[in-house]
Design an enzyme around this catalytic site. Structure first.
Site, short mmCIF file in Angstrom:
data_model
loop_
_atom_site.label_atom_id
_atom_site.label_comp_id
_atom_site.label_asym_id
_atom_site.label_seq_id
_atom_site.Cartn_x
_atom_site.Cartn_y
_atom_site.Cartn_z
N HIS A 72 4.55 -10.55 -3.74
CA HIS A 72 3.62 -9.87 -2.85
C HIS A 72 2.19 -10.20 -3.26
O HIS A 72 1.80 -9.98 -4.41
CB HIS A 72 3.83 -8.36 -2.91
CG HIS A 72 4.98 -7.88 -2.10
ND1 HIS A 72 5.15 -6.57 -1.73
CD2 HIS A 72 6.03 -8.55 -1.57
CE1 HIS A 72 6.25 -6.44 -1.01
NE2 HIS A 72 6.81 -7.63 -0.91
N TYR A 201 0.71 2.66 0.17
CA TYR A 201 0.44 3.92 -0.52
C TYR A 201 -0.38 4.78 0.43
O TYR A 201 -1.50 4.40 0.82
CB TYR A 201 -0.35 3.68 -1.80
CG TYR A 201 0.42 2.98 -2.89
CD1 TYR A 201 0.95 3.68 -3.97
CD2 TYR A 201 0.60 1.59 -2.86
CE1 TYR A 201 1.63 3.03 -4.99
CE2 TYR A 201 1.30 0.94 -3.87
CZ TYR A 201 1.81 1.67 -4.93
OH TYR A 201 2.49 1.03 -5.93
N PRO A 293 4.25 7.17 -11.68
CA PRO A 293 4.63 5.90 -11.06
C PRO A 293 3.66 5.38 -10.02
O PRO A 293 3.86 4.27 -9.51
CB PRO A 293 5.99 6.22 -10.43
CG PRO A 293 5.93 7.70 -10.17
CD PRO A 293 5.14 8.28 -11.29
N LYS A 297 3.19 1.09 -13.29
CA LYS A 297 2.87 0.56 -14.61
C LYS A 297 3.94 0.81 -15.67
O LYS A 297 3.85 0.26 -16.77
CB LYS A 297 1.55 1.17 -15.12
CG LYS A 297 0.33 0.75 -14.32
CD LYS A 297 0.11 -0.74 -14.43
CE LYS A 297 -0.85 -1.24 -13.39
NZ LYS A 297 -0.53 -2.55 -12.88
N TYR A 385 -3.92 -3.42 -10.53
CA TYR A 385 -2.58 -3.36 -9.95
C TYR A 385 -1.77 -4.61 -10.31
O TYR A 385 -0.59 -4.51 -10.68
CB TYR A 385 -2.67 -3.22 -8.43
CG TYR A 385 -1.36 -2.83 -7.79
CD1 TYR A 385 -0.99 -1.48 -7.70
CD2 TYR A 385 -0.49 -3.78 -7.28
CE1 TYR A 385 0.21 -1.12 -7.12
CE2 TYR A 385 0.71 -3.43 -6.69
CZ TYR A 385 1.06 -2.09 -6.62
OH TYR A 385 2.26 -1.72 -6.04
#
Length: 395
Positions: A72, A201, A293, A297, A385
């Site tokens: 991704h 998200y 979560p 990580k 990220y």
């Protein structure tokens, strides 16, 4: 029985460390209190940082990941009824993440260890760590009714938050830092195609939601729920309706629903133990730290610990250098706290903390608008990220 490195715990961090050491001829034995089937049954993370992907390739266990994983190059933050895409590859100079379930990572590592002939003791009971403050530590455990003494040079504690490793460090030495969040994640897996090619998200007045996946035909979805909620109070129809209500309309309209094949509720917390070593005992992964979560990580932070300890063991056994031993904890913790910060920020910015339209909720919106309002802000999100660089033992 003797070995060079005794590894407590056969989860992904213990198996990955063992695989890396084995490839360089450093003998290791893994001791695990659960069965192999139980370890594989634990459903965990599925987003792998670039550094974790590279480390799995270095360990020689990446064939299935490279064939079946989903790279991704970005993900979306949804708030205020819109999606803002974070271009990971474009903002980080080409780094991305890989969607590949932790269960599959564990399976690949188990298969590789079986092929290597390295020793793993499953279903070991009464595991204890001894004499790590001397040059002759050892691990004792009961296997098939008999007590085994495993002499070693070093002990790697990869046995999670509830394991024996951290408990071995005296209370006068170790210090813990913790934050518990007043909500959990209700998650399901369904045999349905993901609603989006990339993760979403979502921050909504009804609560947080996450659209994720395990493959092109298997979806993983989460919604924020109060800590006192029970799985049985959430039939599939209720879950799907609530998830759709928290997503932008165009996303909800595209969602394909179906029966859940797994459903669970997990609390969210932040935890760090310092130091991450005590003489010849080194804590790895959840034994030393836990992250909510939201930032993806957990497994990745364990992999960076593995990388640091693996590099340290190479220095010791290949170059005869023991002068770097005391640097393990500080090296790991520099990256740990940065990952804790990002996970805390994502959790704080994306979740509902109150039913009121109050100062905190306005600050959440301002944070999201500020960071997504410029390339500099989105670069900060993307770099964290996709994964910050691994810290080095030596400058």
């Amino acid at each position: 029985m003797k070995t060079q490195v005794a590894i407590i715990g056969a989860g992904p961090s213990g198996l990955l460390l063992g695989q890396l050491l084995q490839k360089h001829g450093i003998n290791n034995i893994i001791v695990e209190r659960r069965s192999g089937e139980y370890v594989l049954s634990r459903i965990r993370a599925g987003v792998l940082e670039q550094g974790t992907v590279n480390l799995l390739r270095e360990a020689g266990v990446s064939d299935r990941m490279d064939a079946n994983g989903l790279p991704h190059d970005g993900f979306a933050l949804a708030f205020g009824g819109r999606n803002v895409r974070i271009d990971l590859a474009g903002l980080t100079g080409g780094n991305n993440v890989m969607i590949y379930g932790q269960t599959e990572v564990t399976r690949d590592l188990m298969d590789a260890r079986a092929k290597s002939g390295a020793t793993t003791f499953y279903e070991a009971s009464d595991v204890r760590i001894h004499n790590v403050d001397s040059k002759h530590p050892y691990v004792s455990f009961v296997e098939n009714g008999e007590t085994v003494h495993l002499e070693c040079d070093y002990v790697a504690g990869c046995d999670g938050y509830h394991g024996i490793s951290r408990q071995t460090i005296p209370d006068t030495i170790i210090k813990t830092f913790e934050r518990e969040y007043p909500f959990g994640w209700l998650g399901i897996i369904s045999e349905t195609p993901p609603v989006s090619d990339e993760l979403i998200y979502a921050s909504h007045q009804r609560g947080f939601a996450l659209c994720s996946m395990r493959s092109e035909t298997r979806s993983r979805y989460y919604i924020q729920v109060p800590l006192d909620e029970k799985v049985e109070d959430w039939p599939d129809e209720k879950f799907w309706a609530e998830l759709k209500a928290r997503l932008p309309e165009e996303t909800a309209a595209k969602m394909i629903t179906g029966p859940s094949v797994e459903k669970s509720i997990a609390p969210l917390r932040s935890f760090v133990a310092e130091p991450m070593q005590y003489h010849r005992l080194f804590l790895v992964g959840d034994a030393a730290h836990i992250v909510p979560p939201t930032g993806a990580k957990g497994l990745n932070l364990a992999a960076s610990d593995v990388h640091t300890l693996y590099q340290l063991m190479l220095k010791i056994y290949k170059e005869g250098r023991t002068d770097l031993i005391e640097r393990y904890s500080d090296t790991c913790l520099r990256r740990v706290w940065k990952a804790e910060r990002f996970s805390w920020w994502m959790t704080s910015a994306m979740h509902k903390f109150s039913d009121k339209d109050d100062f905190n909720s306005r600050m959440q919106r301002a944070e999201l608008e500020y960071y997504t309002g410029s390339e500099a802000g989105m670069t900060v999100i993307a770099e964290n990220y996709a994964g910050l660089p691994y810290e080095k033992l030596e400058p």
